[in-house]
Write a protein that holds these residues in place. Structure first.
Motif, mmCIF file in Angstrom:
data_model
loop_
_atom_site.group_PDB
_atom_site.id
_atom_site.type_symbol
_atom_site.label_atom_id
_atom_site.label_comp_id
_atom_site.label_asym_id
_atom_site.label_seq_id
_atom_site.Cartn_x
_atom_site.Cartn_y
_atom_site.Cartn_z
ATOM 1 N N GLY A 277 79.623 57.769 42.661
ATOM 2 C CA GLY A 277 78.977 56.680 43.395
ATOM 3 C C GLY A 277 77.861 56.019 42.611
ATOM 4 O O GLY A 277 77.719 54.782 42.621
ATOM 5 N N ILE A 278 77.074 56.808 41.888
ATOM 6 C CA ILE A 278 75.987 56.240 41.074
ATOM 7 C C ILE A 278 76.553 55.417 39.933
ATOM 8 O O ILE A 278 76.061 54.320 39.630
ATOM 9 N N ALA A 279 77.595 55.927 39.264
ATOM 10 C CA ALA A 279 78.183 55.196 38.137
ATOM 11 C C ALA A 279 78.807 53.879 38.574
ATOM 12 O O ALA A 279 78.798 52.901 37.819
ATOM 13 N N ARG A 280 79.346 53.831 39.779
ATOM 14 C CA ARG A 280 79.938 52.587 40.274
ATOM 15 C C ARG A 280 78.867 51.560 40.663
ATOM 16 O O ARG A 280 79.095 50.357 40.559
ATOM 17 N N GLN A 281 77.707 52.018 41.103
ATOM 18 C CA GLN A 281 76.695 51.111 41.635
ATOM 19 C C GLN A 281 75.748 50.576 40.567
ATOM 20 O O GLN A 281 75.334 49.416 40.631
ATOM 21 N N TYR A 282 75.420 51.401 39.569
ATOM 22 C CA TYR A 282 74.372 51.030 38.615
ATOM 23 C C TYR A 282 74.961 50.830 37.215
ATOM 24 O O TYR A 282 75.859 51.560 36.795
ATOM 25 N N GLY A 283 74.414 49.853 36.497
ATOM 26 C CA GLY A 283 74.876 49.569 35.142
ATOM 27 C C GLY A 283 74.196 50.406 34.085
ATOM 28 O O GLY A 283 74.802 50.756 33.077
ATOM 29 N N VAL A 284 72.909 50.725 34.287
ATOM 30 C CA VAL A 284 72.147 51.553 33.346
ATOM 31 C C VAL A 284 71.537 52.706 34.130
ATOM 32 O O VAL A 284 70.815 52.493 35.114
ATOM 33 N N ILE A 285 71.824 53.916 33.712
ATOM 34 C CA ILE A 285 71.314 55.129 34.367
ATOM 35 C C ILE A 285 70.365 55.817 33.385
ATOM 36 O O ILE A 285 70.742 56.112 32.246
ATOM 37 N N VAL A 286 69.140 56.060 33.826
ATOM 38 C CA VAL A 286 68.109 56.637 32.962
ATOM 39 C C VAL A 286 67.717 57.997 33.517
ATOM 40 O O VAL A 286 67.410 58.121 34.710
ATOM 41 N N VAL A 287 67.742 59.024 32.666
ATOM 42 C CA VAL A 287 67.357 60.384 33.051
ATOM 43 C C VAL A 287 66.376 60.936 32.022
ATOM 44 O O VAL A 287 66.182 60.360 30.948
ATOM 45 N N GLU A 288 65.756 62.056 32.375
ATOM 46 C CA GLU A 288 64.855 62.732 31.454
ATOM 47 C C GLU A 288 65.642 63.569 30.453
ATOM 48 O O GLU A 288 66.719 64.079 30.773
ATOM 49 N N ASP A 289 65.075 63.722 29.278
ATOM 50 C CA ASP A 289 65.653 64.621 28.280
ATOM 51 C C ASP A 289 65.069 66.010 28.526
ATOM 52 O O ASP A 289 64.044 66.385 27.962
ATOM 53 N N LEU A 290 65.713 66.779 29.385
ATOM 54 C CA LEU A 290 65.189 68.069 29.822
ATOM 55 C C LEU A 290 65.656 69.182 28.885
ATOM 56 O O LEU A 290 66.841 69.269 28.561
ATOM 57 N N ALA A 291 64.712 70.030 28.481
ATOM 58 C CA ALA A 291 65.034 71.233 27.711
ATOM 59 C C ALA A 291 65.260 72.360 28.714
ATOM 60 O O ALA A 291 64.376 73.189 28.972
ATOM 61 N N ILE A 292 66.459 72.385 29.298
ATOM 62 C CA ILE A 292 66.732 73.308 30.399
ATOM 63 C C ILE A 292 66.664 74.752 29.937
ATOM 64 O O ILE A 292 66.192 75.630 30.672
ATOM 65 N N ALA A 293 67.110 75.035 28.719
ATOM 66 C CA ALA A 293 67.068 76.412 28.220
ATOM 67 C C ALA A 293 65.632 76.915 28.122
ATOM 68 O O ALA A 293 65.346 78.081 28.431
#
Length: 424
Positions: A277-293
């Motif tokens: 749903g997010i990919a269909r609605q938005y053209g640019v998706i911005v997230v944090e570069d998380l160091a999950i490990a």
């Protein structure tokens, strides 16, 4: 104007409906494949380096299949797949992408059998809910039909199933098809930009103030899981050191694994639907570069320097791993590309402490997990803390502070043209 065509490869996993006899046959094949891997590993460690080759390993496998009768339950193509996978594992190790392959234990190994040839599957659709697939040395098996597959008259050189793998989890056996299709390249997505903050209480908080929630287990299932874990801990404490695991304890372990697998399946389904749903609605998706490990490292410390709040940190680590942020980012990346959009990463430090209205970091603004009140006397903005972080993530992208991969590491690069911030 016609759009260019491009090939796409993906996997589709479906649940198998097996009879008890079919379950035993596939279990035997999986154990034979695991034993074949262990025999290859022993052969590799015993043979001198100068005599290790693919041809020599193939000859050793053929000899083992002749001398050990029960290895014959594994189809020849599946045995060759074990050989190729083992050599690929060493190649990945030499190139620094993975650790060295090791012995596969009976209880700690995910059971699986490969069907490398797509023509052996002979897939047909029975009706809307079920299909039939042929498994070598097992026969025709029903599977749950939940996705359109290129079979029958829809299959050709460009659109076909190239192979499959049978995988067992606590919920039973599944088949994972390898599919290749030829489709039109997507047009550039003209949708808006959005920043996404990932959390534990709220899995995904968007910069446009929308949120997504997910519940993987009911209250009754949580209570049952807690009861089973306490039961397992009690039975474990009564077991003497060196004794084998009792049937009661193993049954409890199986029940715990089944509950957790059900929760994981629900979480994965929620992730797929939400990210689509997010990919269909938005053209640019911005997230944090998380160091999950690094975020989920243990706080125990050492004997000389013990950690603090170890139990609380352990609970937080379990919650973070349970949300599977890395899997969410992976889904967003390939789904955004399929719909003509893009996914960008920005630096993570400071996004939750900075005010999205004035841009200042003032001590005490993050008052709780859910409330943010800017302590700057000239601002005083207040709102949801996750929404504030998502707006900061989007602002970093609009400022041009995006992360790009350079020489194997992530670096910050400021874009030459800065996109203007839209009015809130």
């Amino acid at each position: 104007m016609e759009r260019a065509l491009r090939g796409r490869q993906f996997g589709h996993r479906a649940r198998l409906a097996l009879t008890p006899a079919q379950v035993r046959l596939i279990d035997d094949q999986a154990h034979a494949a695991r034993t074949m891997w262990n025999l290859l590993h022993d052969w590799w460690t015993m043979v001198p380096k100068g005599k290790r080759s693919l041809a020599a390993a193939d000859a050793a496998i053929r000899q083992a299949r002749k001398e050990i009768d029960w290895l014959g339950v594994l189809p020849a193509q599946a045995a060759q797949s074990v050989l190729k996978t083992y050599f690929q594992a060493w190649k990945n190790c030499w190139e620094g992408r993975a650790d060295a392959p090791n012995f596969k234990a009976r209880l700690r190994t995910v059971m699986g059998v490969d069907v490398p040839q797509g023509r052996d599957l002979q897939i047909t659709r029975v009706h809307r809910r079920w299909g039939m697939v042929n498994i070598p040395k097992v026969g025709r098996v029903r599977f749950r039909w939940t996705k359109s597959l290129p079979v029958g008259k829809h299959a050709n050189v460009d659109n076909r199933i190239t192979g499959a793998r049978l995988v067992k989890d606590p919920l039973g056996w599944h088949v994972a098809f390898r599919v290749t299709v030829l489709e039109a390249a997507p047009e550039p997505h003209a949708g808006p930009e959005v920043g996404i903050d990932m959390g534990v209480t709220i899995p995904l908080a968007l910069s446009d103030a929308s949120k997504t929630h997910g519940a993987w287990m009911t209250e009754r299932e949580r209570a049952k899981l807690l009861r089973l874990e306490r039961q397992a801990a009690h039975r474990r404490s009564c077991r003497k050191q060196g004794d084998r695991t009792s049937r009661q304890l193993q049954r409890t372990y199986d029940q715990i694994a089944s509950l957790r697998a059900t929760a994981k399946r629900r979480a994965t389904d929620w992730q797929h639907q939400t990210t689509t749903g997010i990919a269909r609605q938005y053209g640019v998706i911005v997230v944090e570069d998380l160091a999950i490990a690094n975020m989920t490292k243990s706080a125990k410390g050492t004997a000389d320097n013990p950690g603090k709040n170890v139990a609380q940190k352990s609970g937080l680590n379990r919650s973070v791993r349970g949300e599977a942020w890395g899997r969410t980012i992976t889904m967003l990346k390939y789904k955004a590309a399929r719909h003509g959009g893009s996914l960008c990463k920005v630096p993570a430090p400071g996004t939750s402490q900075r005010c999205s209205a004035c841009g200042f970091v003032t001590p005490g603004s993050r008052q709780s997990q859910a409330v943010f009140v800017c302590q700057n006397s000239d601002c005083g903005w207040s709102g949801n803390a996750d929404h504030n972080a998502a707006r900061n993530i989007l602002d970093l992208y609009r400022m041009g502070l995006v992360l790009v991969s350079a020489a194997g590491r992530a670096v910050v690069r400021r874009a030459r043209r800065v996109k203007p911030a839209t009015a809130r």
